[in-house]
Design a protein around this motif. Sequence first.
Motif, PDB file in Angstrom:
ATOM      1  N   TYR A  55       1.016  -1.681   0.713  1.00 29.89           N
ATOM      2  CA  TYR A  55      -0.286  -0.059  -0.126  1.00 29.89           C
ATOM      3  C   TYR A  55       1.065   1.321  -0.118  1.00 29.89           C
ATOM      4  N   LEU A  56       2.709   1.483   0.340  1.00 28.46           N
ATOM      5  CA  LEU A  56       2.722   2.420   0.933  1.00 28.46           C
ATOM      6  C   LEU A  56       3.226   2.808  -0.179  1.00 28.46           C
ATOM      7  N   SER A  57       3.956   1.715  -0.880  1.00 33.13           N
ATOM      8  CA  SER A  57       5.294   2.118  -2.112  1.00 33.13           C
ATOM      9  C   SER A  57       4.243   2.417  -3.260  1.00 33.13           C
ATOM     10  N   SER A  58       2.494   1.280  -3.575  1.00 31.22           N
ATOM     11  CA  SER A  58       2.055   2.264  -4.197  1.00 31.22           C
ATOM     12  C   SER A  58       1.658   3.707  -4.069  1.00 31.22           C
ATOM     13  N   GLY A  59       1.540   4.546  -3.129  1.00 28.24           N
ATOM     14  CA  GLY A  59       0.882   5.746  -2.721  1.00 28.24           C
ATOM     15  C   GLY A  59       1.941   6.312  -3.381  1.00 28.24           C
ATOM     16  N   LEU A  60       2.766   5.355  -2.713  1.00 26.86           N
ATOM     17  CA  LEU A  60       4.443   7.155  -2.749  1.00 26.86           C
ATOM     18  C   LEU A  60       4.329   6.845  -4.905  1.00 26.86           C
ATOM     19  N   ILE A  61       4.395   5.905  -5.555  1.00 29.56           N
ATOM     20  CA  ILE A  61       4.628   6.314  -6.800  1.00 29.56           C
ATOM     21  C   ILE A  61       3.930   6.121  -7.455  1.00 29.56           C
ATOM     22  N   GLU A  62       2.228   6.217  -7.301  1.00 30.32           N
ATOM     23  CA  GLU A  62       1.606   6.982  -7.398  1.00 30.32           C
ATOM     24  C   GLU A  62       1.530   9.138  -7.615  1.00 30.32           C
ATOM     25  N   TYR A  63       2.130   8.761  -5.889  1.00 32.47           N
ATOM     26  CA  TYR A  63       2.450  10.471  -5.339  1.00 32.47           C
ATOM     27  C   TYR A  63       3.499  11.155  -7.083  1.00 32.47           C
ATOM     28  N   TYR A  64       4.791  10.564  -7.079  1.00 32.03           N
ATOM     29  CA  TYR A  64       5.363  10.789  -7.816  1.00 32.03           C
ATOM     30  C   TYR A  64       5.454  10.898  -9.706  1.00 32.03           C
ATOM     31  N   GLY A  65       4.616   9.593  -9.571  1.00 31.34           N
ATOM     32  CA  GLY A  65       4.233   9.612 -11.433  1.00 31.34           C
ATOM     33  C   GLY A  65       3.187   9.720 -11.628  1.00 31.34           C
ATOM     34  N   GLU A  66       2.203  10.160 -10.500  1.00 29.66           N
ATOM     35  CA  GLU A  66       0.305  10.907 -11.272  1.00 29.66           C
ATOM     36  C   GLU A  66       0.592  11.679 -10.805  1.00 29.66           C
ATOM     37  N   LYS A  67       1.488  12.651  -9.646  1.00 29.36           N
ATOM     38  CA  LYS A  67       1.065  14.185  -9.476  1.00 29.36           C
ATOM     39  C   LYS A  67      -0.728  13.514  -7.848  1.00 29.36           C
ATOM     40  N   SER A  68      -0.214  12.891  -7.739  1.00 31.36           N
ATOM     41  CA  SER A  68      -1.878  12.356  -6.802  1.00 31.36           C
ATOM     42  C   SER A  68      -1.286  12.059  -5.661  1.00 31.36           C
ATOM     43  N   SER A  69      -2.286  12.648  -4.816  1.00 31.95           N
ATOM     44  CA  SER A  69      -1.894  12.243  -2.830  1.00 31.95           C
ATOM     45  C   SER A  69      -2.902  10.798  -2.661  1.00 31.95           C
ATOM     46  N   ALA A  70      -4.513  10.345  -3.592  1.00 36.79           N
ATOM     47  CA  ALA A  70      -4.995   9.588  -3.623  1.00 36.79           C
ATOM     48  C   ALA A  70      -4.256   8.251  -2.554  1.00 36.79           C
ATOM     49  N   GLY A  71      -4.032   7.639  -3.391  1.00 36.11           N
ATOM     50  CA  GLY A  71      -2.554   6.433  -2.229  1.00 36.11           C
ATOM     51  C   GLY A  71      -2.198   6.834  -1.028  1.00 36.11           C
ATOM     52  N   ILE A  72      -1.193   7.676  -0.318  1.00 36.40           N
ATOM     53  CA  ILE A  72      -0.702   8.311   0.438  1.00 36.40           C
ATOM     54  C   ILE A  72      -1.959   8.474   1.553  1.00 36.40           C
ATOM     55  N   ASN A  73      -3.028   8.853   0.756  1.00 42.43           N
ATOM     56  CA  ASN A  73      -4.261   9.979   1.571  1.00 42.43           C
ATOM     57  C   ASN A  73      -4.666   8.543   2.102  1.00 42.43           C
ATOM     58  N   ALA A  74      -4.888   7.800   1.611  1.00 42.07           N
ATOM     59  CA  ALA A  74      -5.960   6.046   2.151  1.00 42.07           C
ATOM     60  C   ALA A  74      -4.963   4.772   2.821  1.00 42.07           C
ATOM     61  N   TYR A  75      -3.533   5.274   2.898  1.00 37.57           N
ATOM     62  CA  TYR A  75      -2.800   4.614   3.087  1.00 37.57           C
ATOM     63  C   TYR A  75      -3.048   3.643   5.122  1.00 37.57           C
ATOM     64  N   SER A  76      -3.091   4.563   5.450  1.00 40.35           N
ATOM     65  CA  SER A  76      -3.336   4.259   6.770  1.00 40.35           C
ATOM     66  C   SER A  76      -4.456   3.422   7.095  1.00 40.35           C
ATOM     67  N   ALA A  77      -5.534   3.814   6.320  1.00 43.97           N
ATOM     68  CA  ALA A  77      -7.328   3.385   6.471  1.00 43.97           C
ATOM     69  C   ALA A  77      -7.089   1.968   6.012  1.00 43.97           C
TER      70      ALA A  77
END
Length: 389
Positions: free
Chosen positions: A307-329
């Motif tokens: 979950y964490l790697s997917s969120g961070l990769i999405e943040y840098y690749g797609e400029k989206s914070s959705a993955g890191i925002n959803a990580y904890s839940a």
Amino acid sequence: MRTQVVIIGAGPSGLLLSQLLHLAGVESVVLERKSPDYVLSRIRAGVLEQGMVQMLEKAGVAERMHKEGLPHDGFTLSVGDTRLRMDLKGLTGTPVMVYGQTEVTRDLMEAHTARGAQVIYDAEDVTPLDFDTDHPRVAWKKDGVTHEIACDFICGCDGYHGVARASVPEKAITTYEKIYPFGWLGILSHVPPCDHELIYSNHPRGFALASMRSHTLSRYYVQVPLDTPLEEWPDERIWDELKLRLGEEAAANMKTGPSIEKSIAPLRSFVAEPLRFGRLFLAGDAGHIVPPTGAKGLNLAASDIHYLSSGLIEYYGEKSSAGINAYSAKALARIWKAERFSWWMTTLLHQFPELGRFNARIQQADMDYLASSKAAQTSLAENYVGLPY
């Protein structure tokens, strides 16, 4: 110094995160307070869910695992007079892989060395700073010299006693914990295993587990009181106790030898919520602990890293914070299911002194139900091989 992600902890979760980020073009630096030899000396879990196997494949570090690891299609449960083989592959279509955590860590270390990754060992006084701002930093000391690195995010993969969770203000975090009144006395020995699959046994004298790391390296455990002095358990006594608790068939096939490692591990359940604090994330044992009964500790760390790697990769690749925002839940939803399963396996397979005869009847009823219900077996098997990410 500056990087995109600072990872605290060079165990399997920290190194796996670093490797996955690297393959996606995300920069990271790993800080570890111990030496490489110390990290590799830690004897831990050896049963990998299919999800973790696939993550190691994705990280490009699965070649040796597929050569030397042992795919297991099932395991045996023994409680009272009931002995039941759980056909994991038949019930779920999925096996598990027996491959020690030490070997996973070694494979990840070699991959990092091969690509010249920045892994700083013997880093003292590691301190996450300003993670509640947009400009986090991490400071540490090496050979008496203080260093500091700026970054976008800090990932705490530094274990239960690590600095990452300890750096979070107490009022910002809620913890849940259960301490079990016993531990596992474990030995590692250069002898072939007594069975081709794992055996979990609940005997009137206590729990026992016959496990393995290879065809020639066996790992065994017996339940003991938490305050048991290790010196009261010489090798001969452990082997005798294992033969009693695992039953006649296992005893007849058991080869004994000197232990090369012996320790007593306490059992606890622990969860910290949430797993994100500004630009600091917790993963693996930094955020949760499970009893080893359900073989979930390392595997839960792997799902966190998914979950964490997917969120961070999405943040840098797609400029989206959705993955890191959803990580904890997302991570906590899977963590609590694994906590429940590990708690249930622990209550099924251990002697609880305060519960006495009533608990013995409940355990036997659980086993009778498992033996008579394919639905119950499927539920156990689904949880054991790993719920989907």
